[in-house]
Every structure is written in structure tokens, then in C-alpha cells.
Design a protein around this motif. Structure first.
Motif, short mmCIF file in Angstrom:
data_model
loop_
_atom_site.label_atom_id
_atom_site.label_comp_id
_atom_site.label_asym_id
_atom_site.label_seq_id
_atom_site.Cartn_x
_atom_site.Cartn_y
_atom_site.Cartn_z
N LEU A 91 0.70 4.41 -2.69
CA LEU A 91 0.46 5.72 -2.14
C LEU A 91 1.48 6.58 -2.84
O LEU A 91 1.37 7.90 -2.89
N CYS A 131 -16.45 2.15 -6.31
CA CYS A 131 -14.96 1.55 -6.87
C CYS A 131 -14.76 2.06 -8.06
O CYS A 131 -14.16 2.47 -8.83
N TYR A 150 -7.29 5.47 -2.21
CA TYR A 150 -8.22 5.09 -1.04
C TYR A 150 -9.73 4.43 -1.11
O TYR A 150 -9.87 3.43 -0.71
N LEU A 177 -3.79 10.16 -3.12
CA LEU A 177 -4.62 9.44 -1.98
C LEU A 177 -6.17 9.24 -2.44
O LEU A 177 -6.85 8.23 -2.03
N SER A 178 -6.62 10.30 -2.89
CA SER A 178 -8.01 10.41 -3.20
C SER A 178 -8.43 9.41 -4.16
O SER A 178 -9.65 9.12 -4.46
N VAL A 230 -9.90 0.72 -1.05
CA VAL A 230 -10.01 -0.05 0.21
C VAL A 230 -11.39 -0.54 0.33
O VAL A 230 -11.83 -1.65 1.00
N TRP A 279 0.85 -1.22 -0.15
CA TRP A 279 -0.04 -0.09 0.16
C TRP A 279 0.99 1.30 -0.05
O TRP A 279 0.64 2.08 -0.63
#
Length: 119
Positions: free
Chosen positions: A65, A111, A74, A70-71, A77, A61
Motif C-alpha cells: 500500500l 483481477c 485492493y 489503493l484502487s 484481494v 500488505w
């Protein structure tokens, strides 16, 4: 999104979901109470394996990253919720309700939307 990054994301998420299964299996057989339970949990091979898998997934992970916003990363997840629920049903014989299935499908749709918005 680069296929290699997507595979790393999916691998990390899968490792986390499998770690959840291992942790559940590890604590399921412990019959101690209080502080004794905590020690028994930590001595379970399943719990140790679960924590180890979490650690490896976290390293993957971190790599993801370092290469994606990050947007963008994430939201994937959320796939862990889907996989963890499926593992609970398939490996542990847990039952799921239609409303839980609907919620899981909404997570999957989110997602997909996020992955399509990444240039």
C-alpha cells in the motif's frame, strides 16, 4: 506493475487464504459452547498460527500500500476468494457448485482487468 510488487501482493493474499484454512481447522475441533468456545478457539494452535499468518500478511500488505494506489492494489484481494475456495476443496474436501465456480472465474477476470490497467 513491477514484478516484485506483484509477488508481494500474491504472497500477502496467499498468506491470508492459508490463514483462513488454519482458522477453519482450528475451530473445527472445538466442542465447547458460549464463552468456553471463545477461550478454546484462542487456545488452538491452528487458530494461533492463522492469526500469526494474518499478521505477517498484513505487514506485507502495508508495504504494498505504501507503493501502489489503493484502487490498484485492493482488487487483488479478490484472488483470496479464489485461493480460499480452492483450499477448501483440496484441503477440507468441500464441494463447490457450478455457480460458485462461475463467480470465482468472474473475480479472476476482474483481477486480470485491473492488473492490465496499471501503468
Amino acid at each position: 506493475m513491477q514484478p516484485a510488487l506483484l509477488m508481494l501482493i500474491l504472497t500477502s493474499v496467499a498468506m491470508s487464504a492459508i490463514a483462513q484454512l488454519l482458522l477453519k481447522m482450528g475451530v473445527g475441533g472445538v466442542r465447547a459452547d458460549g464463552a468456553g468456545a471463545g477461550i478454546a478457539f484462542l487456545q488452538s494452535p491452528w487458530v494461533i498460527a492463522g492469526f500469526g499468518l494474518y499478521g505477517l500478511g498484513a505487514i506485507l500488505w502495508l508495504y504494498v500500500l505504501a507503493r501502489l494506489p489503493l484502487s490498484a492494489a485492493y482488487p487483488f484481494v479478490g484472488l483470496g476468494f479464489i485461493l480460499t475456495m480452492a483450499l477448501g476443496v483440496l484441503a477440507l474436501g468441500e464441494s463447490i457448485s457450478p455457480i460458485r465456480i462461475a463467480g470465482t472465474l468472474l473475480i479472476a477476470l476482474g483481477c486480470v482487468c485491473v492488473s492490465r490497467s496499471i501503468a
